[in-house]
Design an enzyme around this catalytic site. Structure first.
Site, PDB file in Angstrom:
ATOM      1  CG  HIS A  66     -39.323 -25.706 -13.395  1.00  0.00           C
ATOM      2  ND1 HIS A  66     -40.633 -26.665 -13.971  1.00  0.00           N
ATOM      3  CD2 HIS A  66     -39.633 -24.810 -12.590  1.00  0.00           C
ATOM      4  CE1 HIS A  66     -40.653 -26.868 -12.494  1.00  0.00           C
ATOM      5  NE2 HIS A  66     -41.145 -25.465 -11.794  1.00  0.00           N
ATOM      6  CG  HIS A  68     -40.341 -22.079  -8.734  1.00  0.00           C
ATOM      7  ND1 HIS A  68     -41.725 -21.791  -8.844  1.00  0.00           N
ATOM      8  CD2 HIS A  68     -39.976 -23.871  -8.662  1.00  0.00           C
ATOM      9  CE1 HIS A  68     -42.724 -23.266  -9.557  1.00  0.00           C
ATOM     10  NE2 HIS A  68     -41.387 -23.400  -9.317  1.00  0.00           N
ATOM     11  NE  ARG A  70     -40.518 -20.706  -3.971  1.00  0.00           N
ATOM     12  CZ  ARG A  70     -41.413 -21.395  -3.947  1.00  0.00           C
ATOM     13  NH1 ARG A  70     -42.278 -21.314  -4.481  1.00  0.00           N
ATOM     14  NH2 ARG A  70     -41.239 -22.999  -3.859  1.00  0.00           N
ATOM     15  CG  ASP A 158     -44.846 -25.093 -11.843  1.00  0.00           C
ATOM     16  OD1 ASP A 158     -44.332 -27.004 -12.538  1.00  0.00           O
ATOM     17  OD2 ASP A 158     -43.617 -25.139 -11.084  1.00  0.00           O
ATOM     18  CG  HIS A 185     -47.440 -29.061 -11.832  1.00  0.00           C
ATOM     19  ND1 HIS A 185     -46.351 -28.910 -11.399  1.00  0.00           N
ATOM     20  CD2 HIS A 185     -47.562 -30.026 -11.305  1.00  0.00           C
ATOM     21  CE1 HIS A 185     -46.084 -29.919 -10.284  1.00  0.00           C
ATOM     22  NE2 HIS A 185     -47.475 -30.949 -10.766  1.00  0.00           N
ATOM     23  CG  ASP A 309     -39.645 -27.665  -9.662  1.00  0.00           C
ATOM     24  OD1 ASP A 309     -40.555 -26.780  -9.607  1.00  0.00           O
ATOM     25  OD2 ASP A 309     -40.424 -28.321  -9.854  1.00  0.00           O
ATOM     26  CG  HIS A 313     -40.044 -24.647   0.113  1.00  0.00           C
ATOM     27  ND1 HIS A 313     -41.739 -23.835   0.318  1.00  0.00           N
ATOM     28  CD2 HIS A 313     -40.392 -25.759  -1.276  1.00  0.00           C
ATOM     29  CE1 HIS A 313     -42.544 -24.327  -0.775  1.00  0.00           C
ATOM     30  NE2 HIS A 313     -41.785 -25.320  -1.574  1.00  0.00           N
ATOM     31  N   PRO A 327     -44.208 -29.103  -0.924  1.00  0.00           N
ATOM     32  CG  PRO A 327     -45.315 -29.197  -2.154  1.00  0.00           C
ATOM     33  CD  PRO A 327     -44.812 -28.839  -0.795  1.00  0.00           C
TER      34      PRO A 327
HETATM   35 ZN   LIG Z   1     -43.934 -27.660 -11.154  1.00  0.00          ZN
HETATM   36 ZN   LIG Z   2     -42.409 -26.101 -10.619  1.00  0.00          ZN
END
Ligand SMILES: [Zn+2]
Ligand SMILES: [Zn+2]
Length: 436
Positions: A66, A68, A70, A158, A185, A309, A313, A327
């Protein structure tokens, strides 16, 4: 991947404490890596290139299902190069990239493009998750057979949208027939209307809360539909005791696996009192009763593994009041140390179980890695369990710095990561000065 054009090499790593619960290895040994694979484990091994790892632990490379990264759209926060460097710094040798990018990964051409970019730009093995529904809008399903042909590893909702039960059921049926796992998710957005967990901490802080039922109701729906459709379903970031128990109930009734995160295992909604947007995350940090329930479920094998996860950011999206902040937390670089410090050193989780949940089980789920058996890919991580370090912006390799552990001193640090027999992370720059 970057390394594959290099000539086949051999490396002997000597005198590390090798721990691989899946292969039954636990002791000080040597390991030989040949042509990108584990070729021999034993004592007194030597070769033309040797790495002295005395005093270090050697685990199968961690696998994070999991992440991200981007790309495309927010390369100011992270991209494949920086995300994979952060993953390697955390000891991860395999990752699954989530589809909630800008644009959303919902068309075959985007999947095939990302697969090609990963081959060029990623330090670790990265798999591409496509969106379960177009634009992650929860309405129209994506063309899953074509997405799989283009190289998608799974489909996921997700990051943006949880679909209605009807759309989700059709999505599971389609994914099942296309041979794609469904990665979910679970949060019901008609219930998850707040910014933190709906509890005492939220009330004291005067912040709108989302009840635990937002996750529990969505998790129950997903599990019921998984049992009915026969789809292979993975529930990510389980954060409540009840959701973990529901997963346990359905373990024998559905083709279901589940993970939880380092932050849901080590942090609670006490942090809401800081009012700092840094601590906003979905699903939200929970009270200690839920944290403990999730920890017990991981210990007992009801929850299968840990996933971070990893959600970078930009600071202008995090250095805000809770209600305005984006978040999500960074995860790759602190996962092992946070769990080792808070769960293993306190006696709540064995080191063996931690390695199972970071390497073996997620490796099995993706179908590669997480094992040091002979013939397996030479993906491994070297850790100094005695090193104490303080998490700071300057220690982070990620392009972002939204770690909930900033300022915390943790014990246990990844010092080297090897993918396909080649070093992809060498923290001190000295350890891989291989003796000829
Ligand atoms: Zn999620
Ligand atoms: Zn996620």
């Amino acid at each position: 991947m970057m390394r594959e054009d290099s000539a086949p090499t051999e490396l002997v790593i000597r005198q590390a404490h090798i721990l691989d619960p899946g292969s039954g290895l636990d002791g000080v040994m040597d390991v030989r890596l040949s042509s990108g694979r584990i070729s021999e484990v034993g004592e007194g091994l030597h070769g033309p290139r040797e790495l002295d790892a005395e005093g270090l632990h050697l685990f199968p490379g961690f696998v994070d299902v999991h992440a991200h990264w981007r790309t495309p759209g927010r390369e100011d926060e992270e991209d494949i190069e920086s995300g994979s460097a952060a993953a390697a710094a955390g000891g991860f040798t395999g990752v699954v990239m989530m589809p909630n990018t800008d644009p959303v990964v919902d068309r075959p051409v985007m999947v095939s493009g990302l697969v090609r970019r990963v081959e060029r730009e990623s330090r670790v093995r990265a798999r591409v998750s496509a969106a379960l529904h177009v634009g992650l809008a929860g309405e129209r399903l994506t063309e899953m057979r074509l997405l799989k042909e283009a190289g998608a590893f799974c489909v996921s909702d997700d990051g943006l949208g949880t679909a209605s039960a009807g759309v989700l059921r059709n999505g599971m049926l389609y994914a099942h027939s296309a041979g794609l796992p469904v990665f979910l998710h679970c949060e019901d957005h008609t219930l998850a209307t707040g910014v933190v967990h709906d509890g005492v901490a939220a009330s004291l802080a005067g912040l709108p809360g989302s009840p635990a039922s937002a996750e529990d109701a969505a998790t129950a729906t997903a599990l019921i539909l998984a049992a009915e459709t026969g789809a292979k379903v993975h529930i990510t970031h389980v954060s409540t005791a009840l959701s973990a128990a529901l997963v346990g109930f359905f373990k024998e009734r559905a083709d279901v696996t589940a993970d939880t995160t380092p932050h849901h295992l080590t942090l609670t909604d006490d942090l809401v009192s800081t009012l700092e947007g840094l601590y906003r995350v979905n699903p939200p940090l929970r009270p200690d009763g839920d944290r403990g329930g999730v920890e017990a479920a991981l210990r007992e094998g009801i929850l299968d593994f840990v996933a971070t996860d990893h959600a970078p950011h930009a600071s202008e999206e995090k250095e805000l009041p809770m209600e305005e902040a984006a978040p999500g937390f960074l995860g790759h670089e602190t996962a092992f140390a946070a769990l080792y410090t808070d769960l293993v050193l306190t006696g709540r989780l064995s080191l063996t179980r931690l390695v199972e949940t970071m390497s073996c089980a997620p490796g099995e789920w993706v179908g590669e890695g997480g094992s040091l058996r002979i013939g397996a890919p030479a993906d491994l991580t070297l850790v100094d369990l005695s090193e104490e370090w303080t998490v700071g912006r300057e220690t982070l390799i990620s392009r972002s710095s939204n770690s909930p552990y900033l300022g915390r001193t943790l014990t246990g640090r990844v010092v080297g990561t090897i993918v396909g027999g080649e070093p992809v992370h060498d923290r001190t720059g000295a350890r891989f000065g291989v003796r000829a």
